[in-house]
Design an enzyme around this catalytic site. Sequence first.
Site, PDB file in Angstrom:
ATOM      1  N   ARG A  96       7.275  46.934  85.047  1.00  0.00           N
ATOM      2  CA  ARG A  96       7.614  47.474  83.722  1.00  0.00           C
ATOM      3  C   ARG A  96       7.064  48.894  83.568  1.00  0.00           C
ATOM      4  O   ARG A  96       7.736  49.774  83.013  1.00  0.00           O
ATOM      5  CB  ARG A  96       7.062  46.572  82.620  1.00  0.00           C
ATOM      6  N   ASN A 150      13.815  39.087  79.049  1.00  0.00           N
ATOM      7  CA  ASN A 150      14.580  40.306  78.770  1.00  0.00           C
ATOM      8  C   ASN A 150      15.170  40.894  80.046  1.00  0.00           C
ATOM      9  O   ASN A 150      14.627  40.671  81.126  1.00  0.00           O
ATOM     10  CB  ASN A 150      13.658  41.340  78.108  1.00  0.00           C
ATOM     11  N   CYS A 172      15.838  35.761  71.136  1.00  0.00           N
ATOM     12  CA  CYS A 172      14.983  36.935  70.949  1.00  0.00           C
ATOM     13  C   CYS A 172      14.256  36.771  69.620  1.00  0.00           C
ATOM     14  O   CYS A 172      14.770  36.149  68.693  1.00  0.00           O
ATOM     15  CB  CYS A 172      15.874  38.184  70.922  1.00  0.00           C
ATOM     16  N   HIS A 202      19.119  43.248  70.946  1.00  0.00           N
ATOM     17  CA  HIS A 202      18.513  44.567  70.711  1.00  0.00           C
ATOM     18  C   HIS A 202      19.547  45.604  70.276  1.00  0.00           C
ATOM     19  O   HIS A 202      19.309  46.802  70.357  1.00  0.00           O
ATOM     20  CB  HIS A 202      17.728  45.049  71.946  1.00  0.00           C
ATOM     21  N   TYR A 256      15.244  48.314  67.460  1.00  0.00           N
ATOM     22  CA  TYR A 256      15.665  48.978  68.701  1.00  0.00           C
ATOM     23  C   TYR A 256      16.740  50.040  68.459  1.00  0.00           C
ATOM     24  O   TYR A 256      17.005  50.865  69.335  1.00  0.00           O
ATOM     25  CB  TYR A 256      16.146  47.939  69.725  1.00  0.00           C
TER      26      TYR A 256
END
Length: 442
Positions: A96, A150, A172, A202, A256
Amino acid sequence: MTKGIKIATIGGGSSYTPELVEGFIKRYDELPISELWLVDIEEGKEKLQIVGNLAKRMIEKAGLPIDVHLTLDRREALKDADFVTTQFRVGLLDARAKDERIPLKYGVLGQETNGPGGLFKGLRTIPVILEICKDIEELCPDAWLINFTNPAGMVTEAVLRYSTIEKVVGLCNVPIGMEMGIAKLFDVDHSRVRIDFAGLNHMVYGLDIYIDGISVKDKVMELITDPENSSFVKNIDGQGWEPEFIQSLNLLTCPYHMYYYKTKDMMEKAMKNAADEGTRAEVVRKLENELFELYKDPDLAVKPPQLEERGGAYYSDAAVRLITSIYTDKRDIQPVNTRNNGAIASIPNESAVEVSCVITKDGPKPITMGDLPVQVRGLVQQIKSFERISAEAAVTGDYNKAVLALTINPLTPSDSIAKEIVDEMLEAHKEYLPKFFEKTLV
């Protein structure tokens, strides 16, 4: 039903697991789990032990007859499971951090589920989830797969298109966070709030907002122009919308959307944060280290409040509410990622969408929302194209498709920059992207 429920959680060593366990404890009367299997990989063994022992203490304190099993053997955990939940991170937080840092060098936002970071998380995750699907088909064909991993929309899209599993739901915590935010704005209980959700993971909008069945959308549009009210999720910095923009958009945005409607501002903030305190992955690593130190305490037998700082607030509410509603055929309304089936007119029927659904024993039944409003339709369709081509690239290992996917994404300024980012990130994540490198050896 006399038989207890067996749940297998893949990525069981996650810092989020105590949140899930807390949810199972709270809803035990409706959801009588007899076995909870927490599964992880060798690299996650230590965390699995720490989290697993905390889960056992939590269940013991609650006085419930739930057997918790810790294992590195996924197949053992899946055998005859009723529900499989997935919450894993291929490459762990190191991957990440690369997803977030590398794009910044090219003046592009690095973020876990958006832009280059979303693409590469998808490329690493989709082959793994499809392997899990094969095991489910063999070992627990009647199980429901509940995916939290995700990018949840892209992962659900891939499962729907590239596996034979029909019983899949993506989930989510952003929509439930939006509901909770509205409840807080109006100082009412969450149960009184309902939002008509439509869009993608998102990239979801609230088309209308109700309290006790009466629309309060106009009042919400007025309230969310206040910077204090613009963001409902902890791990995204809320920045106030321009009142003219948000009033004219006339839809409830999710946090988002900041990346798409305030790209320059969010880019500057990301650059500053990366320089000052590290990327979000580096901040999370520090938070996780602190959480796991807390989890080790043999006297701790509850979920510590610090977990909410991790960005997972309401995660178990959403997860356990969904599983319970499927199990009990509750037929309540929840926002989930599922096959569109005509719910949103401007998205292909077979694609994954995030939409309000009636939750039944046969899974989510999407509520027909009609066409997306013209002011957001194009952006949602663009992100859906990005998700579909990203999923295809993940399954095939097609380099050109990966470049195409990233170029389509609105956060990428040009095809040449997309190619440079893909080249560097492919090399950085080589260990987790074997399909892309098999091709070059032929």
